[in-house]
Scaffold this active site. Structure first.
Site, PDB file in Angstrom:
ATOM      1  N   GLY A  31       1.950  -3.472  13.525  1.00 26.33           N
ATOM      2  CA  GLY A  31       0.592  -2.974  13.355  1.00 26.33           C
ATOM      3  C   GLY A  31       0.450  -2.199  12.067  1.00 26.33           C
ATOM      4  O   GLY A  31       1.216  -2.386  11.121  1.00 26.33           O
ATOM      5  N   CYS A  32      -0.508  -1.313  12.048  1.00 25.68           N
ATOM      6  CA  CYS A  32      -0.802  -0.522  10.856  1.00 25.68           C
ATOM      7  C   CYS A  32       0.430   0.251  10.395  1.00 25.68           C
ATOM      8  O   CYS A  32       1.021   1.001  11.167  1.00 25.68           O
ATOM      9  CB  CYS A  32      -1.936   0.455  11.152  1.00 25.68           C
ATOM     10  SG  CYS A  32      -2.222   1.631   9.822  1.00 25.68           S
ATOM     11  N   PHE A  33       0.794   0.070   9.127  1.00 24.07           N
ATOM     12  CA  PHE A  33       2.010   0.743   8.645  1.00 24.07           C
ATOM     13  C   PHE A  33       1.866   2.251   8.565  1.00 24.07           C
ATOM     14  O   PHE A  33       2.858   2.968   8.559  1.00 24.07           O
ATOM     15  CB  PHE A  33       2.558   0.158   7.352  1.00 24.07           C
ATOM     16  CG  PHE A  33       1.612  -0.063   6.203  1.00 24.07           C
ATOM     17  CD1 PHE A  33       0.508   0.727   5.957  1.00 24.07           C
ATOM     18  CD2 PHE A  33       1.867  -1.100   5.320  1.00 24.07           C
ATOM     19  CE1 PHE A  33      -0.321   0.509   4.872  1.00 24.07           C
ATOM     20  CE2 PHE A  33       1.040  -1.339   4.226  1.00 24.07           C
ATOM     21  CZ  PHE A  33      -0.062  -0.527   4.008  1.00 24.07           C
TER      22      PHE A  33
END
Length: 193
Positions: free
Chosen positions: A30-32
């Site tokens: 997902g979002c880093f």
């Protein structure tokens, strides 16, 4: 003269010893911003750097990978001291900090750039990841697992403003509504295990 030689020798030995214990792992879940913040809480992790892996473009930008057309995943490069934390422990952190049963999605973020993936540098990492997933399947912790295990070809560091985003932007709406709750959920899960 002997004392200086001894101090220099001990110092050099310490530096080389620490360097020899450094390893690198690559995780996409997902979002880093979220992933980086989670791995930075792990004892033995030296650095967590946001970037891109698994795509076909050279030197991709954030806007290019957000299109979903480059094949890259938002990935975190985790540099760790193998004498303080094992690769298996990092796999545990990875699987306990996201939902590997959702294909190309984590929370509100959708697209192949948000897929669940482990990028391996060495066959040993690949084998450990496969074994870990088999154990999760046996334990039936998830209905199914969409996590891919991919050969690491190239890691492209993300733009500077993405690095340590959660630390540097604690009141950003995404951080408040997604990153912090995800991190707190992980820490609570970790405490209960």
């Amino acid at each position: 003269m002997v004392i200086r030689y001894y101090i220099l020798t001990v110092t050099l030995f310490s530096v080389f010893s620490i360097q020899a214990q450094r390893e690198v792992a690559y995780f996409a879940s997902g979002c880093f911003w979220c992933v980086e913040a989670i791995f930075e809480t792990v004892e033995g992790v030296i650095d967590a750097e946001s970037g891109y892996c698994g795509g076909t473009f050279t030197n991709p930008t954030y806007s290019q990978i957000c299109s979903g057309s480059t094949g890259h995943a938002e990935t975190v490069k985790v540099t760790f001291r193998s004498d303080r934390v094992t690769y298996e422990k990092l796999l545990e952190v990875f699987f306990n900090s996201h939902d590997p049963s959702t294909l190309n999605q984590q929370g509100p973020d959708k697209g192949t750039q948000y897929r669940s993936a482990i990028f391996f540098k060495e066959e040993k990492q690949r084998d450990l990841a496969r074994k870990f997933i088999l154990n999760l399947k046996r334990q039936e912790q998830f209905s199914h697992i969409t996590t891919t295990i991919e050969k690491m070809t190239k890691f492209y560091p993300a733009e500077k403003y993405h690095q340590d985003f959660v630390k540097n932007n604690p009141y950003h709406p995404y951080v408040v509504s997604v990153s912090k709750p995800r991190k707190l959920k992980f820490l609570k899960k970790l405490k209960n295990n």
